[in-house]
Write an enzyme that holds these catalytic residues in place. Structure first.
Site, short mmCIF file in Angstrom:
data_model
loop_
_atom_site.label_atom_id
_atom_site.label_comp_id
_atom_site.label_asym_id
_atom_site.label_seq_id
_atom_site.Cartn_x
_atom_site.Cartn_y
_atom_site.Cartn_z
N ASP A 66 0.85 -1.20 0.00
CA ASP A 66 0.00 0.00 0.00
C ASP A 66 0.88 1.25 0.00
O ASP A 66 1.78 1.38 0.83
CB ASP A 66 -0.91 -0.02 1.23
CG ASP A 66 -1.74 -1.28 1.28
OD1 ASP A 66 -2.85 -1.28 0.74
OD2 ASP A 66 -1.26 -2.28 1.85
N ASP A 109 -20.22 3.47 15.09
CA ASP A 109 -19.67 4.80 14.84
C ASP A 109 -20.66 5.62 14.02
O ASP A 109 -21.87 5.43 14.15
CB ASP A 109 -18.31 4.69 14.15
CG ASP A 109 -17.36 5.78 14.59
OD1 ASP A 109 -17.59 6.94 14.20
OD2 ASP A 109 -16.40 5.49 15.31
N HIS A 164 -15.95 10.08 10.58
CA HIS A 164 -15.26 9.42 11.69
C HIS A 164 -15.35 7.90 11.59
O HIS A 164 -14.36 7.18 11.81
CB HIS A 164 -15.86 9.92 13.02
CG HIS A 164 -15.09 9.51 14.24
ND1 HIS A 164 -15.34 8.34 14.93
CD2 HIS A 164 -14.08 10.13 14.90
CE1 HIS A 164 -14.53 8.27 15.97
NE2 HIS A 164 -13.74 9.33 15.97
N SER A 338 -9.77 7.72 19.88
CA SER A 338 -10.59 6.98 18.92
C SER A 338 -9.72 6.14 18.01
O SER A 338 -9.97 4.95 17.78
CB SER A 338 -11.42 7.95 18.08
OG SER A 338 -12.49 8.50 18.79
#
Length: 505
Positions: A66, A109, A164, A338
């Site tokens: 990646d 979420d 988010h 988070s």
């Protein structure tokens, strides 16, 4: 030029000439300092030992293709010396497992950008539901719930209006090694998006509870991890009961500790505080690239379990939001507990992939007991360290020996218990954690969940040590039964005998 040996005897002579036929590997029951011991052995036995050296553990390191992986310092930081690494040791963990598609991460979420090219093929697909036919095919109460649910608008499209949820999903399990964008922690795991937060990032406990209940219902379809990258002050009996049901469904729940820079031992943070009440909740703080507690991160020696990178974390977000931020590639960088929780959710999925029979408490113990101990985190977190994905996958099938001599220490006020420490492997080594429970009636397998947990148990000492623990004065006076569960770093467990104790005013 030497020729190759033509026979086994010739090969044996060759090995003898170089002395490698005389090598001996030593194993020790408790931790040692290998370089120092090697030096001491050479000094003590100069005529018997030709050389002594540590038995180094070398591994290949699977690195994905990646393009943004090199910017994901939190997975593998190559810009520091090994002893100063502050990352998750992800490539080393990926040599053991890259995650199984049988393990589903329920991300509670703000939803997900389901068409994002690095996430589109990672979504969980409900095999019991026919898409878009307007029928609740699997009879679970949700019509057309093919890939998640929106508990805010009550429809089967958990689209992300905030960004988010997409971010957290990508950190835990973005498609990896596909030459596109970022790498996720658990390559193989699938994502179940459960939308409980609105476009402003606000979550109500009622929608969260509904999402947890849905994840429990999907345990039979592979849900093993719940990610909860949200929080706020308060407590909730309803959410505690929902997560207790998740524990019984063999689901671990990873919670963000909060971004207020506060001590959670003083102010309960929902849902992170439930780590002290439930076996399957893990509260996660944020650390930085220097192994320091992030300046904004909540902490708590009793209420926050472990740290994980949460500063400068690059991930995916909705392409609309990314465009607004000037990032046309659908990525975003930022800070928070988070993000730290989402990374730990990915590690929990790796553990569940490598050890599919693990109970939530065993996954939790693996995360805590194998953390890299950081002096700056001592006294601030239960584990005193930052998660290490590689060490969390350690294979150890030998459980500690049970404690058989738990008893009340006579003639002592306040009352105390004493016992002989067992070990990590049977009666050898040093166990990782104690879990001390007490109840007004004898504790059985079916009543263990109702037994109260001591919040600050002592750490196990080396096998054979006589340990003493004073019963906390805040336990109300009456007669109790006490039990100690002993865990090693792989979550293997043994129980002690029970002892009856009468506490008086």
């Amino acid at each position: 030029m030497r020729r190759a040996p033509h026979s086994l005897p010739e090969a044996a002579l060759l090995l003898e000439r170089h002395g490698v036929d005389r090598l001996i590997a030593l194993r020790f029951a408790r931790p040692i300092d290998p370089p120092r011991l090697a030096e001491r052995l050479l000094r003590q036995y100069p005529n018997a030992i030709e050389f002594a050296e540590p038995d180094y553990l070398l591994r290949s390191q699977l690195v994905p293709n990646d393009p943004l992986f090199s910017f994901q310092w939190y997975l593998r930081d190559r810009n520091v010396f090994p002893e100063r690494r502050a990352d998750l040791w992800a490539p080393e963990a990926w040599d053991i497992t890259t995650g199984s598609s049988d393990v589903v991460i329920a991300v509670i979420d703000t939803g997900i950008d389901a068409a994002h090219p690095d996430l589109a093929r990672k979504l969980f697909v409900n095999p019991g539901e026919v898409p878009n036919n307007g029928v609740d095919d699997d009879g679970n109460g949700f019509v057309d719930d093919v890939s998640g649910w929106d508990f805010v608008r009550r429809d089967p499209d958990p689209d992300d209006e905030n960004g988010h949820g997409t971010w957290m999903s990508s950190l835990a399990a973005a498609e990896t090694n596909n030459a596109l964008h970022i790498a996720g922690v658990s390559w193989g795991s699938r994502i179940l998006p459960l939308k409980a937060g609105d476009e402003r990032g606000n979550f109500s406990t009622s929608t969260i509870i509904q999402a947890v209940n849905y994840a429990v219902a999907m345990a039979a379809r592979g849900v093993r991890v719940i990610n909860m990258s949200f929080g706020g002050p308060g407590t909730s009996v309803g959410l505690e009961r929902a997560l207790a049901a998740a524990n019984d469904a063999r689901i671990i729940a990873i919670a963000a500790a909060g971004n207020d820079g506060q001590n959670n031992d003083m102010v309960p943070q929902l849902p992170a505080y439930l780590t002290t009440r439930l076996d399957n909740v893990v509260a996660v703080a944020a650390t930085d690239r220097f192994n320091q507690l992030a300046f904004f991160s909540n902490y708590g020696r009793l209420n926050v379990d472990v740290g994980a990178p949460g500063v400068g974390i690059i991930g995916l977000t909705t392409r609309n939001l990314a465009a607004e931020l000037g990032r046309s590639d659908g990525t975003i960088t930022g800070n928070g507990t988070s993000q730290a929780a989402a990374l730990v959710s990915g590690i929990a999925a790796l553990i569940s992939s490598a050890y599919p029979e693990s109970a939530p408490i065993q996954v939790k113990i693996r995360l805590l007991a194998n953390a890299d101990r950081i002096p700056e985190l001592a006294g601030k977190l239960v584990s005193g360290g930052r998660v290490n994905a590689f060490r969390a996958l350690d294979r150890d099938e030998i459980a500690p020996a049970p404690i058989t001599d738990l008893r009340v220490l006579s003639g002592v006020t306040p009352p105390a218990l004493t016992w002989t420490a067992t070990g990590d492997d049977g009666l050898l080594g040093q166990a990782a954690f104690y879990d001390i429970r007490y109840s007004s009636s004898p504790i059985t397998a079916s009543t263990l969940r109702f037994a109260l947990r001591v919040k600050d148990p002592p750490r196990p000492q080396p096998a054979g040590t006589i340990e003493t623990w004073t019963i906390p004065s805040d336990i109300p006076p009456r007669t109790y039964y006490f039990l100690i569960r002993v865990f090693d770093n792989a979550g293997n467990m043994a129980e002690s005998n029970q002892v009856e104790v009468t506490l008086t005013p």
